[in-house]
Design a protein around this motif. Structure first.
Motif, PDB file in Angstrom:
ATOM      1  N   PHE A  26       0.856  -1.179   0.000  1.00 54.33           N
ATOM      2  CA  PHE A  26       0.000   0.000   0.000  1.00 54.33           C
ATOM      3  C   PHE A  26       0.901   1.241   0.000  1.00 54.33           C
ATOM      4  O   PHE A  26       1.835   1.329   0.802  1.00 54.33           O
ATOM      5  N   ASN A  27       0.603   2.213  -0.855  1.00 51.30           N
ATOM      6  CA  ASN A  27       1.449   3.409  -0.886  1.00 51.30           C
ATOM      7  C   ASN A  27       0.984   4.497   0.080  1.00 51.30           C
ATOM      8  O   ASN A  27       1.569   5.576   0.113  1.00 51.30           O
ATOM      9  N   TYR A  28      -0.036   4.192   0.872  1.00 51.00           N
ATOM     10  CA  TYR A  28      -0.467   5.088   1.948  1.00 51.00           C
ATOM     11  C   TYR A  28      -0.765   4.263   3.195  1.00 51.00           C
ATOM     12  O   TYR A  28      -1.315   3.156   3.103  1.00 51.00           O
ATOM     13  N   THR A  29      -0.406   4.823   4.340  1.00 48.89           N
ATOM     14  CA  THR A  29      -0.746   4.211   5.619  1.00 48.89           C
ATOM     15  C   THR A  29      -2.007   4.897   6.139  1.00 48.89           C
ATOM     16  O   THR A  29      -1.950   5.955   6.763  1.00 48.89           O
ATOM     17  N   THR A  30      -3.152   4.323   5.831  1.00 49.90           N
ATOM     18  CA  THR A  30      -4.438   4.873   6.257  1.00 49.90           C
ATOM     19  C   THR A  30      -5.153   3.841   7.118  1.00 49.90           C
ATOM     20  O   THR A  30      -4.792   2.661   7.141  1.00 49.90           O
ATOM     21  N   LYS A  31      -6.185   4.283   7.798  1.00 47.47           N
ATOM     22  CA  LYS A  31      -6.953   3.366   8.643  1.00 47.47           C
ATOM     23  C   LYS A  31      -7.523   2.223   7.813  1.00 47.47           C
ATOM     24  O   LYS A  31      -7.471   1.052   8.215  1.00 47.47           O
ATOM     25  N   GLN A  32      -8.045   2.554   6.646  1.00 46.15           N
ATOM     26  CA  GLN A  32      -8.618   1.519   5.786  1.00 46.15           C
ATOM     27  C   GLN A  32      -7.554   0.544   5.298  1.00 46.15           C
ATOM     28  O   GLN A  32      -7.750  -0.677   5.334  1.00 46.15           O
ATOM     29  N   ASN A  33      -6.417   1.066   4.839  1.00 48.37           N
ATOM     30  CA  ASN A  33      -5.353   0.180   4.364  1.00 48.37           C
ATOM     31  C   ASN A  33      -4.767  -0.656   5.498  1.00 48.37           C
ATOM     32  O   ASN A  33      -4.439  -1.835   5.322  1.00 48.37           O
ATOM     33  N   ARG A  83       2.726  -4.473   3.346  1.00 44.70           N
ATOM     34  CA  ARG A  83       3.825  -3.521   3.428  1.00 44.70           C
ATOM     35  C   ARG A  83       3.263  -2.110   3.243  1.00 44.70           C
ATOM     36  O   ARG A  83       2.382  -1.895   2.406  1.00 44.70           O
ATOM     37  N   TYR A  84       3.832  -1.172   4.021  1.00 43.51           N
ATOM     38  CA  TYR A  84       3.368   0.205   4.025  1.00 43.51           C
ATOM     39  C   TYR A  84       4.563   1.143   3.923  1.00 43.51           C
ATOM     40  O   TYR A  84       5.707   0.735   4.113  1.00 43.51           O
ATOM     41  N   PRO A  85       4.321   2.441   3.640  1.00 43.79           N
ATOM     42  CA  PRO A  85       5.444   3.389   3.568  1.00 43.79           C
ATOM     43  C   PRO A  85       6.220   3.439   4.876  1.00 43.79           C
ATOM     44  O   PRO A  85       5.648   3.338   5.965  1.00 43.79           O
ATOM     45  N   SER A  86       7.530   3.591   4.753  1.00 45.04           N
ATOM     46  CA  SER A  86       8.372   3.690   5.947  1.00 45.04           C
ATOM     47  C   SER A  86       8.289   5.067   6.577  1.00 45.04           C
ATOM     48  O   SER A  86       8.640   5.242   7.745  1.00 45.04           O
ATOM     49  N   ALA A  87       7.825   6.054   5.788  1.00 42.62           N
ATOM     50  CA  ALA A  87       7.643   7.421   6.309  1.00 42.62           C
ATOM     51  C   ALA A  87       6.312   7.937   5.806  1.00 42.62           C
ATOM     52  O   ALA A  87       5.844   7.569   4.716  1.00 42.62           O
ATOM     53  N   PRO A  88       5.652   8.807   6.580  1.00 42.32           N
ATOM     54  CA  PRO A  88       4.349   9.349   6.162  1.00 42.32           C
ATOM     55  C   PRO A  88       4.437  10.040   4.801  1.00 42.32           C
ATOM     56  O   PRO A  88       5.333  10.863   4.566  1.00 42.32           O
ATOM     57  N   GLY A  89       3.535   9.665   3.909  1.00 44.92           N
ATOM     58  CA  GLY A  89       3.497  10.298   2.595  1.00 44.92           C
ATOM     59  C   GLY A  89       4.649   9.949   1.693  1.00 44.92           C
ATOM     60  O   GLY A  89       4.880  10.622   0.678  1.00 44.92           O
TER      61      GLY A  89
END
Length: 356
Positions: free
Chosen positions: A319-326, A343-349
């Protein structure tokens, strides 16, 4: 650790797509940029391109820039990109389908100027569909593989759109182009999210309508192969076209289905209308990519990701965004039960980067 053969960067593009795929060849990086995301996220693409190493002539080279189709969340930043002199960009080719083909290469300057006008570039003529000698990028036995520098061992195969899907869009071109410029979007049913540890098989088996949107059906989707690594970048392509073309390609290469790729960028941001059970029977991946922050359309749909997970093979979903849904898909009990990873981004945005 060995250097990667291929890398895919999934940049933060709100609810859209902005992908930079690099094949690390002996003669230097070969770069494929697919879409720009909407104009409101252009700064992320700009910053990323600015980090690229210029060549000896001081240019940052994008070998092929693909504008997959005329939806704002894919094409919205194109004018900003093409007018950004601060990046010192050089494009080897731009792939984009418009109602009148670009024409032979000998008409390249004039036709490139027309492309610039369509995409909103104000100060430059551009290379347009040079690889196909000015013809549309489409899936067909004669035109699946545009001519990309064969000395580097690169192979790009067009698996969408079909000629029928292109002509359907072109019949409504002015109307759809106006909608894109006005940033209007079709209303969609909100996604239904799984709660707790559910039987994802039930979600995967749900009967859902398939995508009928004309711009989505015209999406340029590509299979990129280099040194036994492969990525299927599906834009917002219709599943019926992908299924038909991948079956035909497997038959022509005498490959047994499902077609195995390393990375599959899911069509239409993980929409249940595009990620069908039939499609996932035809193509199988180690890594599945979802490009969206869940805005506007509520993607990814739970049915779509359930179908991915239930295909087996212990997939990894990026996922290229760390959101509640993801993040809801990262439930430890569900991951253990169905044997998949997230897997999610290591840093916000920051987006995500896959290395193969």
């Amino acid at each position: 650790m060995a250097a990667p053969v291929m890398s895919l960067e999934v940049l933060p593009a709100s609810f859209g797509d902005c992908l930079l795929l690099t094949c690390h060849t002996p003669s230097g990086p070969w770069r494929l940029l697919v879409d720009t995301g909407p104009d409101e996220t252009y700064s992320a693409l700009q910053a990323h391109l600015r980090s690229l190493m210029p060549n000896a002539q001081g240019k940052r080279v994008v070998d092929t820039f693909v504008v997959s189709h005329i939806d704002h969340d894919h094409i919205g930043g194109a004018a900003l990109l093409l007018n950004d002199d601060s990046l010192d960009l050089e494009f080897g080719d731009i792939w984009f389908n418009a109602p009148t083909p670009a024409g032979p290469r000998t008409r390249g300057v004039a036709e490139g100027q027309r492309l610039a006008e369509i995409l909103g570039a104000t100060s430059r003529a551009l290379p347009w569909n040079v690889a196909t000698e000015g013809q549309w990028l489409r899936s067909s036995p004669k035109q699946r593989c545009p001519s990309i520098d064969p000395r580097r061992g690169l192979k790009l195969t067009v698996v969408s759109p079909s000629l029928m899907k292109l002509k359907a869009l072109f019949a409504q071109w002015d109307k759809e182009l106006a909608k894109m410029r006005a940033k209007t979007r079709e209303a969609v049913e909100p996604a239904r999210l799984p709660r707790g540890v559910l039987l994802l098989e039930d979600l995967a088996a749900s009967e859902t309508a398939t995508d009928k949107a004309l711009p989505n059906g015209s999406s340029i989707a590509l299979l990129v192969e280099y040194k036994k690594k492969s990525a299927l970048l599906a834009a917002d392509a219709h599943p019926d076209v992908l299924v038909e073309e991948l079956r035909a390609l497997a038959d022509s290469r005498q490959v047994k289905l499902p077609w195995n790729v390393d990375v599959f960028k899911l069509p239409h941001h993980g929409s249940r209308a595009n990620v069908t059970t039939e499609l996932l029977k035809v193509v199988r991946a180690r890594h599945y990519v979802v490009s969206t922050n869940n805005a506007q359309f509520g993607h990814p749909d739970s049915e779509a990701l359930a179908r991915v997970i239930c295909t087996g093979g212990r997939p990894t979903i990026w996922f290229n965004y760390t959101t509640k849904q993801n993040l809801s898909w990262n439930d430890p009990e569900r991951r253990a039960q169905y044997r998949y990873a997230c897997r999610y981004p290591s840093a916000p945005g920051g987006g995500v980067r896959l290395e193969l």
